[in-house]
Enzyme design. Sequence first.
Site, PDB file in Angstrom:
ATOM      1  N   ASN A 149       0.842  -1.198   0.000  1.00  0.00           N
ATOM      2  CA  ASN A 149       0.000   0.000   0.000  1.00  0.00           C
ATOM      3  C   ASN A 149       0.878   1.249   0.000  1.00  0.00           C
ATOM      4  O   ASN A 149       2.040   1.193   0.383  1.00  0.00           O
ATOM      5  CB  ASN A 149      -0.910  -0.009   1.232  1.00  0.00           C
ATOM      6  CG  ASN A 149      -2.053  -0.986   1.079  1.00  0.00           C
ATOM      7  OD1 ASN A 149      -2.679  -1.057   0.038  1.00  0.00           O
ATOM      8  ND2 ASN A 149      -2.318  -1.763   2.115  1.00  0.00           N
ATOM      9  N   CYS A 170      -4.879  -7.351  -3.755  1.00  0.00           N
ATOM     10  CA  CYS A 170      -5.414  -7.091  -2.416  1.00  0.00           C
ATOM     11  C   CYS A 170      -6.399  -8.210  -2.082  1.00  0.00           C
ATOM     12  O   CYS A 170      -6.839  -8.951  -2.962  1.00  0.00           O
ATOM     13  CB  CYS A 170      -6.110  -5.727  -2.396  1.00  0.00           C
ATOM     14  SG  CYS A 170      -6.709  -5.187  -0.781  1.00  0.00           S
ATOM     15  N   HIS A 171      -6.765  -8.345  -0.797  1.00  0.00           N
ATOM     16  CA  HIS A 171      -7.687  -9.412  -0.405  1.00  0.00           C
ATOM     17  C   HIS A 171      -9.020  -8.877   0.132  1.00  0.00           C
ATOM     18  O   HIS A 171      -9.791  -9.625   0.710  1.00  0.00           O
ATOM     19  CB  HIS A 171      -7.034 -10.322   0.648  1.00  0.00           C
ATOM     20  CG  HIS A 171      -6.319  -9.582   1.723  1.00  0.00           C
ATOM     21  ND1 HIS A 171      -5.013  -9.829   2.051  1.00  0.00           N
ATOM     22  CD2 HIS A 171      -6.731  -8.577   2.526  1.00  0.00           C
ATOM     23  CE1 HIS A 171      -4.641  -9.023   3.014  1.00  0.00           C
ATOM     24  NE2 HIS A 171      -5.664  -8.260   3.325  1.00  0.00           N
ATOM     25  N   HIS A 201      -9.794  -0.656  -2.141  1.00  0.00           N
ATOM     26  CA  HIS A 201     -10.368  -0.262  -0.855  1.00  0.00           C
ATOM     27  C   HIS A 201     -11.650   0.549  -1.011  1.00  0.00           C
ATOM     28  O   HIS A 201     -12.216   0.993  -0.003  1.00  0.00           O
ATOM     29  CB  HIS A 201      -9.352   0.499   0.012  1.00  0.00           C
ATOM     30  CG  HIS A 201      -8.230  -0.374   0.508  1.00  0.00           C
ATOM     31  ND1 HIS A 201      -7.153   0.139   1.199  1.00  0.00           N
ATOM     32  CD2 HIS A 201      -8.022  -1.704   0.418  1.00  0.00           C
ATOM     33  CE1 HIS A 201      -6.321  -0.854   1.503  1.00  0.00           C
ATOM     34  NE2 HIS A 201      -6.837  -1.979   1.028  1.00  0.00           N
ATOM     35  N   TYR A 258     -12.122   6.980   4.049  1.00  0.00           N
ATOM     36  CA  TYR A 258     -12.131   7.409   2.652  1.00  0.00           C
ATOM     37  C   TYR A 258     -13.320   8.304   2.338  1.00  0.00           C
ATOM     38  O   TYR A 258     -13.459   8.786   1.218  1.00  0.00           O
ATOM     39  CB  TYR A 258     -12.191   6.189   1.716  1.00  0.00           C
ATOM     40  CG  TYR A 258     -11.189   5.122   2.045  1.00  0.00           C
ATOM     41  CD1 TYR A 258      -9.895   5.459   2.441  1.00  0.00           C
ATOM     42  CD2 TYR A 258     -11.524   3.772   1.981  1.00  0.00           C
ATOM     43  CE1 TYR A 258      -8.982   4.480   2.764  1.00  0.00           C
ATOM     44  CE2 TYR A 258     -10.604   2.791   2.288  1.00  0.00           C
ATOM     45  CZ  TYR A 258      -9.339   3.149   2.685  1.00  0.00           C
ATOM     46  OH  TYR A 258      -8.438   2.179   2.996  1.00  0.00           O
TER      47      TYR A 258
END
Length: 488
Positions: A149, A170-171, A201, A258
């Site tokens: 990241n 990413c997971h 994300h 975010y």
Amino acid sequence: MSFKIAIIGAGSVGFTKKLFTDILCVPEFKDIEFALTDVSEHNLQMIKAILDRIVEANRLPTRVTATTDRRKALEGARYVISCVRVGGLEAYADDIRIPLKYGIDQCVGDTICAGGILYGQRNIPVILDFCKDIRELAETNVKFLNYANPMAMNTWAAIEYGKVDTVGLCHGVQHGAEQIAEVLGAKSTQELDYVCSGINHQTWFIDLRLNGRPIGKDELVAAFEAHPVYSRQEKLRIDVLKRFGVYSTESNGHLSEYLPWYRKRPDEITRWIDMSDWIHGETGGYLRYSTETRNWFETEYPQFLEAASKPIDREKRSNEHASHILEALETNRVYRGHFNVKNNGVITNLPHDAIIESPGFVDRFGINMAAGITLPEACAATCIASINVQRMSVHAAISGDIDLLKLAVLHDPLVGAVSTPEEVWQMVDEMVVAQAAWLPQYAHAVPAARERLSTSKVKTREWAGAARRSVRSIEELRAEKAALKQAG
């Protein structure tokens, strides 16, 4: 098959071990070479000892080398995997601590927001160094798999400026699917068919089916609100589901930072988060978790080494994308996953230059994205706000333009909801000065920033945040693990 995989940042011991065992679950890969590299000789030797023990216990011909000379590790590599954290926990602590002085309360701070943007400034020059070495030393058609990241910024820089074939992994999608399967009463995620699309994300389940039956917003809201655990841990995420109509892949804590609506005031933060685990919104939660994990590993290393003597269980292969991508590319067994790549029209209502996360298929011809996806308008609007911040942040990191860096931070949704322009300008000066050792592109700007700080009249406060927990000692962690084991 015989080829070489280089892992940069291999001192991320637990994650490197997972990647290693996942890849060795592919029978054809037993004769490959893993070249580990890291800036920490100490961490490098710890992980090499663990991987050597795995190879020995499973009687494999797999070769493991370790060196602090990155260029040596990259020589002849067909695949390069990055899981670096530039600046380590020392710099990360400043990503959380300094913004708190200006009222910005982050849970993770590694994607956007003030912490994530500065993290990107530290990473991008290093990513470009990686890419230069990869172009010079690796196989001609090398693929760079980035796990580090801030995912979108790192991948953006590697593709646009590093000129290396890169995919970001990413997971978050997998974890979101596991939650949905649980609340809907499915036996496993195999019963789900879903399309997630957006940016890393901030990816959204825009099409969701259980055993072929479409699942709508109302059914999903009811399922989450009825769940005894998620109804408490994912309050913010459920609220976004109600308003946007689709579920976010990202955790309660990640998603909260975010958006400009949920962490803007201390009383609002405590209303929307849950303190049962760091990932649900705790102030600086991931920093505390990472610190405890590092301390625990250092103390309990003999147990980790002993556990490495067990046979590899292919049934426990994880859902991390890397091993499945390599298997598909090398064996032509098709793999479907969600990947971070340059948009180029894959998502119709996001900018072409953005790094998007969306479904794709992998076979021996490469990663092939499913094109023509259109996000719901609210999801697209939220993503675009972050993309604009990412674009400015990448350009600032490349150019060393501190004024552009300040504008990127100013346009961040949460920062803009909390701080004034004067506060943002001073905060960025303070962060650049504090992290100067990892920001070579801003060396020319540090003296002036330091001078401005010495005469600034912008007020700050020493604030731990709305929901901070202290780092637990090894003894406390042992007691907690023992209690969980007894209860389970």
